[in-house]
Design an enzyme around this catalytic site. Sequence first.
Site, PDB file in Angstrom:
ATOM      1  N   SER A   1      41.225  40.141  37.395  1.00  0.00           N
ATOM      2  CA  SER A   1      40.509  41.337  37.853  1.00  0.00           C
ATOM      3  C   SER A   1      40.535  42.058  36.341  1.00  0.00           C
ATOM      4  O   SER A   1      41.084  41.958  35.405  1.00  0.00           O
ATOM      5  CB  SER A   1      41.058  42.263  38.762  1.00  0.00           C
ATOM      6  OG  SER A   1      40.892  43.622  38.802  1.00  0.00           O
TER       7      SER A   1
ATOM      8  N   TYR B   1      48.879  46.550  41.905  1.00  0.00           N
ATOM      9  CA  TYR B   1      47.703  45.476  41.904  1.00  0.00           C
ATOM     10  C   TYR B   1      47.345  44.825  40.676  1.00  0.00           C
ATOM     11  O   TYR B   1      47.359  43.735  40.373  1.00  0.00           O
ATOM     12  CB  TYR B   1      46.577  46.054  42.797  1.00  0.00           C
ATOM     13  CG  TYR B   1      45.269  45.128  42.582  1.00  0.00           C
ATOM     14  CD1 TYR B   1      44.972  44.080  43.720  1.00  0.00           C
ATOM     15  CD2 TYR B   1      44.132  45.361  41.757  1.00  0.00           C
ATOM     16  CE1 TYR B   1      43.975  43.365  43.636  1.00  0.00           C
ATOM     17  CE2 TYR B   1      43.163  44.677  41.785  1.00  0.00           C
ATOM     18  CZ  TYR B   1      42.982  43.715  42.524  1.00  0.00           C
ATOM     19  OH  TYR B   1      41.808  42.833  42.637  1.00  0.00           O
TER      20      TYR B   1
END
Length: 282
Positions: free
Chosen positions: A176, A189
């Site tokens: 990401s 995360y």
Amino acid sequence: MAKPKEFPKQSQSQPRKEYKMHPQPEIIRADYKGSGKLKDKVALITGGDSGIGRSVAVHFAREGAHVAIIYLNEDEDALETRKLVEKEGRKCFIIEGDLRKEAFCISAIKTCISEFKKLDILVNNAAMQFPQDKLTQIAARQLKKTFQTNIFSYFYITKAALPHLPKGSSIINTSSVTAYRGSHHLLDYSSTKGAIVSFTRSLSANLASKNIRVNGVAPGPIWTPLIPATFDDVSDFGADTPLGRAGQPSEVAPAYVFLASQDSSYITGQFIHVNGGEIIGG
Ligand code: NAD
Ligand code: MG
């Protein structure tokens, strides 16, 4: 004392399931032409029921691959992915289960091999996120769940797949943009996504002599079920990117096709940044 929230409550209007999303994500461009780049290859895609994983499954199929997908519990979405892959004239095998459990990962690989007799491409893509404004709000239970889902599962499934992967095969990991620039409300995360970058680089070095390539994709804001399921306000999602909008799964999946195919035969240990133009190192 700050009281840690458990998991944020999901309201009924926040779909985890793609079939409930408005607007519907674009899975593949109508004018995307396959050219046999993955002819008769077999690919396993975790989290292939929806979002980026579903789009990758359909692109791989249009390029000639058969696919197996692993998903947590979204049966309707998984069945729709299967329908879309079969529409491309390829087989799709769906496997439901929890990737946080190593025993399940081992059995999922066994199932995939007994169905297709081989495996050429592994896409690690499943993930969850639970936004919290403060570090003190991240309960141990959330932390464990995020790490078990987002990075432990990549180790488990790759470990189980490795004995079956031939020379020339390809592993693709989904990280990401948050791995590279951080995220103030996705502390746990983004940490798992950073771990995925390091895992990818290390494994690429480890497997280079076997001619197994290991690369990744680091998406920016992409319109998938993960987004309305975890953020309260999605009205300006992606507006702060240079391109000024969120991306569609159909704009991410072609990067996986490239990394899966022989077009990227001299590339390993690298990430493609499909993020609407944000410049980041690495
Ligand atoms: P998604 O919710 O459509 O896909 C994630 C899938 O992971 C789910 O469908 C679910 O079935 C699966 N999954 C989650 N936990 C699992 C478990 N324990 N066992 C088995 N399967 C499990 O969301 P998406 O946005 O397509 O996410 C795909 C990947 O893209 C993720 O790795 C995510 O971190 C990454 N990503 C997404 C964005 C974005 O903006 N959507 C941005 C950067 C990175
Ligand atoms: Mg899903």
